[in-house]
Design a protein around this motif. Structure first.
Motif, PDB file in Angstrom:
ATOM      1  N   ASN A 214     -20.785  19.685 -15.267  1.00 12.59           N
ATOM      2  CA  ASN A 214     -19.941  19.440 -14.070  1.00 12.59           C
ATOM      3  C   ASN A 214     -20.525  19.657 -12.719  1.00 12.59           C
ATOM      4  O   ASN A 214     -21.633  20.431 -12.904  1.00 12.59           O
ATOM      5  N   SER A 215     -19.941  19.780 -11.779  1.00 14.15           N
ATOM      6  CA  SER A 215     -20.657  19.944 -10.383  1.00 14.15           C
ATOM      7  C   SER A 215     -20.820  21.496 -10.048  1.00 14.15           C
ATOM      8  O   SER A 215     -19.858  22.164 -10.793  1.00 14.15           O
ATOM      9  N   ILE A 216     -21.339  21.868  -9.387  1.00 14.84           N
ATOM     10  CA  ILE A 216     -21.785  23.089  -8.923  1.00 14.84           C
ATOM     11  C   ILE A 216     -20.188  23.604  -8.227  1.00 14.84           C
ATOM     12  O   ILE A 216     -19.955  24.875  -8.542  1.00 14.84           O
ATOM     13  N   VAL A 217     -19.585  22.973  -7.661  1.00 13.05           N
ATOM     14  CA  VAL A 217     -18.358  23.072  -7.135  1.00 13.05           C
ATOM     15  C   VAL A 217     -17.195  23.399  -8.176  1.00 13.05           C
ATOM     16  O   VAL A 217     -16.466  24.331  -8.021  1.00 13.05           O
ATOM     17  N   PHE A 218     -17.221  22.617  -8.909  1.00 13.17           N
ATOM     18  CA  PHE A 218     -16.156  22.783 -10.163  1.00 13.17           C
ATOM     19  C   PHE A 218     -16.678  24.170 -11.046  1.00 13.17           C
ATOM     20  O   PHE A 218     -15.905  24.786 -11.339  1.00 13.17           O
ATOM     21  N   TYR A 219     -17.853  24.175 -11.211  1.00  8.69           N
ATOM     22  CA  TYR A 219     -18.268  25.323 -11.895  1.00  8.69           C
ATOM     23  C   TYR A 219     -17.891  26.921 -11.217  1.00  8.69           C
ATOM     24  O   TYR A 219     -17.400  27.645 -12.087  1.00  8.69           O
ATOM     25  N   ALA A 277     -18.783  18.216   0.789  1.00  6.79           N
ATOM     26  CA  ALA A 277     -19.945  18.369   1.349  1.00  6.79           C
ATOM     27  C   ALA A 277     -19.958  19.699   1.656  1.00  6.79           C
ATOM     28  O   ALA A 277     -21.126  20.598   1.336  1.00  6.79           O
ATOM     29  N   ALA A 278     -19.016  20.303   2.340  1.00  9.92           N
ATOM     30  CA  ALA A 278     -19.134  21.842   2.900  1.00  9.92           C
ATOM     31  C   ALA A 278     -19.119  22.509   1.530  1.00  9.92           C
ATOM     32  O   ALA A 278     -19.996  23.444   1.440  1.00  9.92           O
ATOM     33  N   ALA A 279     -18.294  22.249   0.713  1.00 10.53           N
ATOM     34  CA  ALA A 279     -17.917  23.019  -0.310  1.00 10.53           C
ATOM     35  C   ALA A 279     -19.435  23.200  -1.229  1.00 10.53           C
ATOM     36  O   ALA A 279     -19.417  24.184  -2.133  1.00 10.53           O
ATOM     37  N   THR A 280     -19.843  22.068  -1.263  1.00  4.72           N
ATOM     38  CA  THR A 280     -21.219  21.942  -2.287  1.00  4.72           C
ATOM     39  C   THR A 280     -22.376  23.168  -1.761  1.00  4.72           C
ATOM     40  O   THR A 280     -22.808  23.982  -2.556  1.00  4.72           O
ATOM     41  N   ASP A 285     -24.414  28.427  -2.736  1.00  5.44           N
ATOM     42  CA  ASP A 285     -25.073  29.928  -2.390  1.00  5.44           C
ATOM     43  C   ASP A 285     -24.000  30.971  -2.923  1.00  5.44           C
ATOM     44  O   ASP A 285     -24.653  31.943  -3.353  1.00  5.44           O
ATOM     45  N   LEU A 286     -22.769  30.781  -3.162  1.00  6.12           N
ATOM     46  CA  LEU A 286     -21.902  31.504  -3.766  1.00  6.12           C
ATOM     47  C   LEU A 286     -22.398  31.873  -5.230  1.00  6.12           C
ATOM     48  O   LEU A 286     -22.421  33.062  -5.796  1.00  6.12           O
ATOM     49  N   ALA A 287     -22.779  30.630  -5.972  1.00 11.01           N
ATOM     50  CA  ALA A 287     -23.273  30.925  -7.491  1.00 11.01           C
ATOM     51  C   ALA A 287     -24.194  31.952  -7.687  1.00 11.01           C
ATOM     52  O   ALA A 287     -24.573  32.685  -8.445  1.00 11.01           O
ATOM     53  N   GLY A 291     -24.692  35.695  -9.461  1.00 10.41           N
ATOM     54  CA  GLY A 291     -25.548  35.987 -10.444  1.00 10.41           C
ATOM     55  C   GLY A 291     -25.806  34.935 -11.234  1.00 10.41           C
ATOM     56  O   GLY A 291     -26.374  34.848 -12.451  1.00 10.41           O
ATOM     57  N   GLY A 292     -25.297  33.563 -10.779  1.00  8.79           N
ATOM     58  CA  GLY A 292     -25.845  32.377 -11.405  1.00  8.79           C
ATOM     59  C   GLY A 292     -27.357  32.098 -11.380  1.00  8.79           C
ATOM     60  O   GLY A 292     -28.107  32.405 -10.425  1.00  8.79           O
ATOM     61  N   LEU A 293     -27.724  31.774 -12.499  1.00  9.27           N
ATOM     62  CA  LEU A 293     -29.237  31.630 -12.718  1.00  9.27           C
ATOM     63  C   LEU A 293     -29.510  29.739 -12.505  1.00  9.27           C
ATOM     64  O   LEU A 293     -29.306  29.090 -13.757  1.00  9.27           O
ATOM     65  N   LEU A 294     -29.506  29.498 -11.227  1.00 12.05           N
ATOM     66  CA  LEU A 294     -29.648  28.029 -11.246  1.00 12.05           C
ATOM     67  C   LEU A 294     -31.149  27.601 -11.309  1.00 12.05           C
ATOM     68  O   LEU A 294     -32.116  28.169 -10.762  1.00 12.05           O
TER      69      LEU A 294
END
Length: 328
Positions: A214-219, A277-280, A285-287, A291-294
């Motif tokens: 899914n999207s990074i926003v949903f995640y 767009a703003a949330a993406t 950044d928040l992920a 500790g998200g491993l992008l």
């Protein structure tokens, strides 16, 4: 014809019949309605839906009061869409890929790499593709007020980084309940597990699935990161949702109210694009900070691996496949 003109014409044409007796609102009366939404209240889509409610109230002088029901409290996508079709609920927002029960062609936008960019996806929704999808849904009693853009979808999991299709082998990945998404994950070597949106969290917590896409926003907003920290930018799909109103219910409303509903929908669509767009940027950044491993991936390898899905499903989408940017 732009999206606003398209949707105004669609809604006006569908609502042109005689309303059933006893359904119009009298002077000073109010109407309370609901909007069913499967994602959590922190999603920018839910924020846009609250904006839709505000605009509807303003345009009807407070006579129509809409309550957004997020988090799947009224049911999953399939259930609430059917409730809207039959007039039990006035509004819902549904992922287009989950509308294939009404017509298989509606899954056309879910083809992997169907759009090269956000802009190309939005242009298609504003053009003939969006118009044709709205017309098909109209045949099933669902009036599209606007399309919400749900971002580009990528794969996340709890086991390991995903950089090439080979890294997916053996993983159990949740997908939406449609055949393209199922085939897409299976052909990559993982095991597709179709399930409703509001069941993903518990499946991750219980390790019934290793991940999802899914999207990074949903995640981030659905709080899946702690259970699946590896987020790989496959960008295999651009998600499209439809904000819809029940034709049955709409036909029962006064003509001025129908116009207000269509206008509120148009405004909500514009607001959703801005919010998404703003949330993406914010959620990416928040992920990282959480500790998200992008991980970037070998996009050429994923495109090559998923090419057979496009070929095998092209016939399913018929005339709509020809409306994709590259002609399907």
């Amino acid at each position: 014809m732009d999206r606003r003109s398209l949707l105004l014409l669609t809604a006006a044409g569908l609502a042109g019949g005689c309303a059933p007796p006893g359904t119009s609102t009298g002077p000073g009366s109010s109407v309370d309605v609901q909007l069913a939404e499967p994602v959590q209240r922190t999603s920018p889509m839910v924020t846009a839906e609250h904006y839709f409610a505000e605009q509807l109230a303003e345009l009807t002088d407070g006579r129509y009061r809409l309550t957004v029901m997020p988090g799947g409290v009224l049911g999953d996508d399939n259930r609430v869409t059917e409730m809207v079709r039959t007039g039990q609920v006035a509004f819902c927002k549904t992922l287009m890929a989950n509308l294939t029960a009404y017509d298989k062609r509606l899954g056309v936008a879910s083809l992997p790499y169907a759009f090269a960019s956000r802009e190309q996806c939005l242009q298609s929704l504003d053009g003939d593709l969006g118009k044709r999808c709205a017309a098909i849904l109209a045949e099933h009693g669902l009036v599209v007020l606007t399309y919400f853009y749900g971002g580009d979808r990528s794969i996340y999991n709890r086991i390991r980084p995903i950089r090439t299709p080979a890294d997916l082998k053996g993983l159990r990945i949740r997908v939406p309940q449609n055949i393209v998404s199922i085939d897409m994950i299976n052909i990559l070597g993982a095991d597709a597990v179709p399930m409703a949106t509001n069941d993903i969290m518990s499946a991750l917590q219980q390790k019934l699935v290793d991940g999802a896409e899914n999207s990074i926003v949903f995640y981030v907003t659905e709080q899946h990161l702690p259970y699946a920290p590896h987020y790989s930018w496959t960008r295999h799909q651009h998600a499209v949702d439809a904000l819809m109103v029940s034709q049955k219910w709409l036909n029962e409303q006064p003509s001025g109210v129908r116009d207000a509903i269509v206008e509120a929908g148009r405004l909500a669509g514009e607001e959703e694009l801005r919010l998404w767009a703003a949330a993406t940027d914010q959620k990416t950044d928040l992920a990282s900070r959480q500790g998200g491993l992008l991980e970037e991936v070998d996009l050429a390898a994923f495109r090559a691996a998923l090419a057979p899905v496009i070929r095998s499903h092209r016939g399913t989408f018929g005339d709509l496949a020809a409306l994709l940017p590259d002609g399907g």
